[in-house]
Design an enzyme around this catalytic site. Sequence first.
Site, PDB file in Angstrom:
ATOM      1  N   ARG A   1       0.812  -1.224   0.000  1.00  0.00           N
ATOM      2  CA  ARG A   1       0.000   0.000   0.000  1.00  0.00           C
ATOM      3  C   ARG A   1       0.843   1.271   0.000  1.00  0.00           C
ATOM      4  NH1 ARG A   1      -2.171  -3.288  -1.747  1.00  0.00           N
ATOM      5  NH2 ARG A   1      -3.814  -4.580  -0.941  1.00  0.00           N
TER       6      ARG A   1
ATOM      7  N   CYS B   1     -10.408  -0.611   4.235  1.00  0.00           N
ATOM      8  CA  CYS B   1      -9.707  -1.220   5.374  1.00  0.00           C
ATOM      9  C   CYS B   1      -8.926  -0.152   6.118  1.00  0.00           C
ATOM     10  CB  CYS B   1      -8.750  -2.312   4.881  1.00  0.00           C
ATOM     11  SG  CYS B   1      -9.651  -3.772   4.351  1.00  0.00           S
TER      12      CYS B   1
ATOM     13  N   GLU C   1      -3.685   1.840   7.495  1.00  0.00           N
ATOM     14  CA  GLU C   1      -3.487   1.917   6.039  1.00  0.00           C
ATOM     15  C   GLU C   1      -4.002   3.278   5.561  1.00  0.00           C
ATOM     16  OE1 GLU C   1      -4.798  -1.569   3.905  1.00  0.00           O
ATOM     17  OE2 GLU C   1      -5.538  -0.329   2.248  1.00  0.00           O
TER      18      GLU C   1
HETATM   19  C1  LIG Z   1     -15.297   1.112   0.289  1.00  0.00           C
HETATM   20  C2  LIG Z   1     -13.805   1.171   0.072  1.00  0.00           C
HETATM   21  C3  LIG Z   1     -13.137   0.035  -0.361  1.00  0.00           C
HETATM   22  C4  LIG Z   1     -11.755   0.080  -0.580  1.00  0.00           C
HETATM   23  N1  LIG Z   1     -11.115  -1.056  -1.017  1.00  0.00           N
HETATM   24  C5  LIG Z   1      -9.789  -1.030  -1.249  1.00  0.00           C
HETATM   25  C6  LIG Z   1      -9.110  -2.203  -1.733  1.00  0.00           C
HETATM   26  O1  LIG Z   1      -9.700  -3.245  -1.969  1.00  0.00           O
HETATM   27  N2  LIG Z   1      -7.768  -2.108  -1.937  1.00  0.00           N
HETATM   28  C7  LIG Z   1      -7.071  -0.958  -1.706  1.00  0.00           C
HETATM   29  O2  LIG Z   1      -5.848  -0.945  -1.928  1.00  0.00           O
HETATM   30  N3  LIG Z   1      -7.687   0.159  -1.264  1.00  0.00           N
HETATM   31  C8  LIG Z   1      -9.023   0.160  -1.035  1.00  0.00           C
HETATM   32  N4  LIG Z   1      -9.646   1.293  -0.571  1.00  0.00           N
HETATM   33  C9  LIG Z   1      -8.846   2.501  -0.273  1.00  0.00           C
HETATM   34  C10 LIG Z   1      -8.747   3.508  -1.445  1.00  0.00           C
HETATM   35  O3  LIG Z   1      -9.893   3.402  -2.261  1.00  0.00           O
HETATM   36  C11 LIG Z   1      -7.514   3.304  -2.284  1.00  0.00           C
HETATM   37  O4  LIG Z   1      -6.348   3.481  -1.515  1.00  0.00           O
HETATM   38  C12 LIG Z   1      -7.480   4.269  -3.475  1.00  0.00           C
HETATM   39  O5  LIG Z   1      -6.523   3.851  -4.405  1.00  0.00           O
HETATM   40  C13 LIG Z   1      -7.221   5.713  -3.077  1.00  0.00           C
HETATM   41  O6  LIG Z   1      -7.469   6.533  -4.209  1.00  0.00           O
HETATM   42  P1  LIG Z   1      -7.937   8.052  -4.045  1.00  0.00           P
HETATM   43  O7  LIG Z   1      -7.975   8.679  -5.386  1.00  0.00           O
HETATM   44  O8  LIG Z   1      -9.173   8.151  -3.268  1.00  0.00           O
HETATM   45  O9  LIG Z   1      -6.709   8.632  -3.215  1.00  0.00           O
HETATM   46  P2  LIG Z   1      -6.769   9.612  -1.952  1.00  0.00           P
HETATM   47  O10 LIG Z   1      -7.374   8.900  -0.804  1.00  0.00           O
HETATM   48  O11 LIG Z   1      -7.353  10.911  -2.339  1.00  0.00           O
HETATM   49  O12 LIG Z   1      -5.211   9.831  -1.690  1.00  0.00           O
HETATM   50  C14 LIG Z   1      -4.397   8.781  -1.241  1.00  0.00           C
HETATM   51  C15 LIG Z   1      -2.940   9.290  -1.208  1.00  0.00           C
HETATM   52  O13 LIG Z   1      -2.484   9.496  -2.537  1.00  0.00           O
HETATM   53  C16 LIG Z   1      -2.036  10.852  -2.719  1.00  0.00           C
HETATM   54  N5  LIG Z   1      -2.369  11.219  -4.090  1.00  0.00           N
HETATM   55  C17 LIG Z   1      -3.551  11.071  -4.731  1.00  0.00           C
HETATM   56  N6  LIG Z   1      -3.438  11.492  -6.006  1.00  0.00           N
HETATM   57  C18 LIG Z   1      -2.163  11.920  -6.152  1.00  0.00           C
HETATM   58  C19 LIG Z   1      -1.431  12.478  -7.249  1.00  0.00           C
HETATM   59  N7  LIG Z   1      -1.979  12.664  -8.443  1.00  0.00           N
HETATM   60  N8  LIG Z   1      -0.132  12.799  -7.043  1.00  0.00           N
HETATM   61  C20 LIG Z   1       0.453  12.606  -5.843  1.00  0.00           C
HETATM   62  N9  LIG Z   1      -0.190  12.089  -4.762  1.00  0.00           N
HETATM   63  C21 LIG Z   1      -1.475  11.755  -4.936  1.00  0.00           C
HETATM   64  C22 LIG Z   1      -2.786  11.657  -1.659  1.00  0.00           C
HETATM   65  O14 LIG Z   1      -2.109  12.839  -1.312  1.00  0.00           O
HETATM   66  C23 LIG Z   1      -2.793  10.653  -0.511  1.00  0.00           C
HETATM   67  O15 LIG Z   1      -1.550  10.664   0.135  1.00  0.00           O
HETATM   68  C24 LIG Z   1     -11.025   1.282  -0.346  1.00  0.00           C
HETATM   69  C25 LIG Z   1     -11.717   2.432   0.086  1.00  0.00           C
HETATM   70  C26 LIG Z   1     -13.096   2.382   0.274  1.00  0.00           C
HETATM   71  C27 LIG Z   1     -13.812   3.621   0.714  1.00  0.00           C
END
Ligand SMILES: Cc1cc2nc3c(=O)[nH]c(=O)nc-3n(C[C@H](O)[C@H](O)[C@H](O)COP(=O)(O)OP(=O)(O)OC[C@H]3O[C@@H](n4cnc5c(N)ncnc54)[C@H](O)[C@@H]3O)c2cc1C
Length: 341
Positions: free
Chosen positions: A208, A264, A335
């Site tokens: 992660r 998670c 996480e």
């Molecule tokens: C219902 C649910 C289920 C989920 N299931 C999973 C799963 O099965 N597996 C899993 O791995 N995760 C899961 N997640 C967690 C999450 O969805 C993932 O980690 C996802 O990839 C985060 O994407 P985001 O665009 O929302 O990033 P954000 O939460 O907005 O950001 C995450 C991090 O990335 C950075 N970031 C984002 N975009 C950029 C960019 N362009 N440049 C530099 N930094 C950046 C942010 O600053 C932050 O540090 C789940 C979440 C939910 C709500």
Amino acid sequence: MKGAALSGFAGMMMTEGSPEKIRCGREALGWPIRKWLTDHFGDRVAFDEPMSRHTSFRVGGSADAFLSLRGIRELTMIARFCKEKGIPYLVIGDGTNLLVTDAGIRGVVMTLTAGFREIKKIKDEGPEVTIQGMAGARARMLCRFAVREGFAGLNFAVGIPGTVGGALMMNAGTPRGCMADVVECVEIFHPEGRIEKYPRHDLHFTYRKMTWGLEPIADKENSIILSGFFRLRRSDARLLKTEADAILKERRERQPWRLPSAGCFFKNPTGDISAGNLIDRAGLKGKSIGGAQVSKRHANFIVNTGKATASDILVLAEEIEETVLKVFGVKLEPEVKIIGS
Ligand SMILES: Cc1cc2nc3c(=O)[nH]c(=O)nc-3n(C[C@H](O)[C@H](O)[C@H](O)COP(=O)(O)OP(=O)(O)OC[C@H]3O[C@@H](n4cnc5c(N)ncnc54)[C@H](O)[C@@H]3O)c2cc1C
């Protein structure tokens, strides 16, 4: 829940340990800075914007400024301005892996979801293809594109919410696979305006987390992911669609979909046992503090039952950590990224 500082920039720092936490400088943005932002971004900048509107947990205090960027020109302009004025900034995706504290975020929070959304085929070499997804595109659109075109490799990500940028940064995945398995290279924007492509061997993926060299990418001079290139294999679109539907169905059955969460909350400790299993066996399923609850469906999900604050979630998370440590001697690590002043 404390950790040693890794590195800092313009009053913003990321700390290592449990949890990862980004702290911003204390001063709110002054009038001349607000004016500059309004003059340049019009109604795409919001001041004192509640982060509960931009995170899947639906909690968190306000960001001094929240900005939706449309393209590279704007990104270059704001990155230069922030650097010049010493204003901390942070790029987020869909906020699906974030817990913003009730105190909120000092500085400028930016999103690329309005402008950086293209997904296209780049290379087609016999059984192998490369597709590019811009950082602001939804991960689900990337998966859908691959399935529709009959390109295999991304189905592990079906159902993971968020953007391509967030998925890369988090090395998002499931037991079926993770971004590291398919990434060919990542395109990075450096704050001084330089754009560079980093091939797979220059990127370091762990559980992660995507790191670059020895430090996390977000710490490295505030670099921003612009896009990812993914190496996939030719396959049958119908078979891929059947597989994707089954994966989605299974996720729906296992996870609490209706209540706000960030997925998670804790990383799985090393070994075969999942964090959810430990939390469940510690008797914490259904445990509530304020509006935060350990999901009755999936013990590693903390859900917002309606009126949770970030503090409720943090206190509950701390209680989970303490109980699991006491009962099993296992130290859980969040996480979810905890962000705020
Ligand atoms: C219902 C649910 C289920 C989920 N299931 C999973 C799963 O099965 N597996 C899993 O791995 N995760 C899961 N997640 C967690 C999450 O969805 C993932 O980690 C996802 O990839 C985060 O994407 P985001 O665009 O929302 O990033 P954000 O939460 O907005 O950001 C995450 C991090 O990335 C950075 N970031 C984002 N975009 C950029 C960019 N362009 N440049 C530099 N930094 C950046 C942010 O600053 C932050 O540090 C789940 C979440 C939910 C709500």
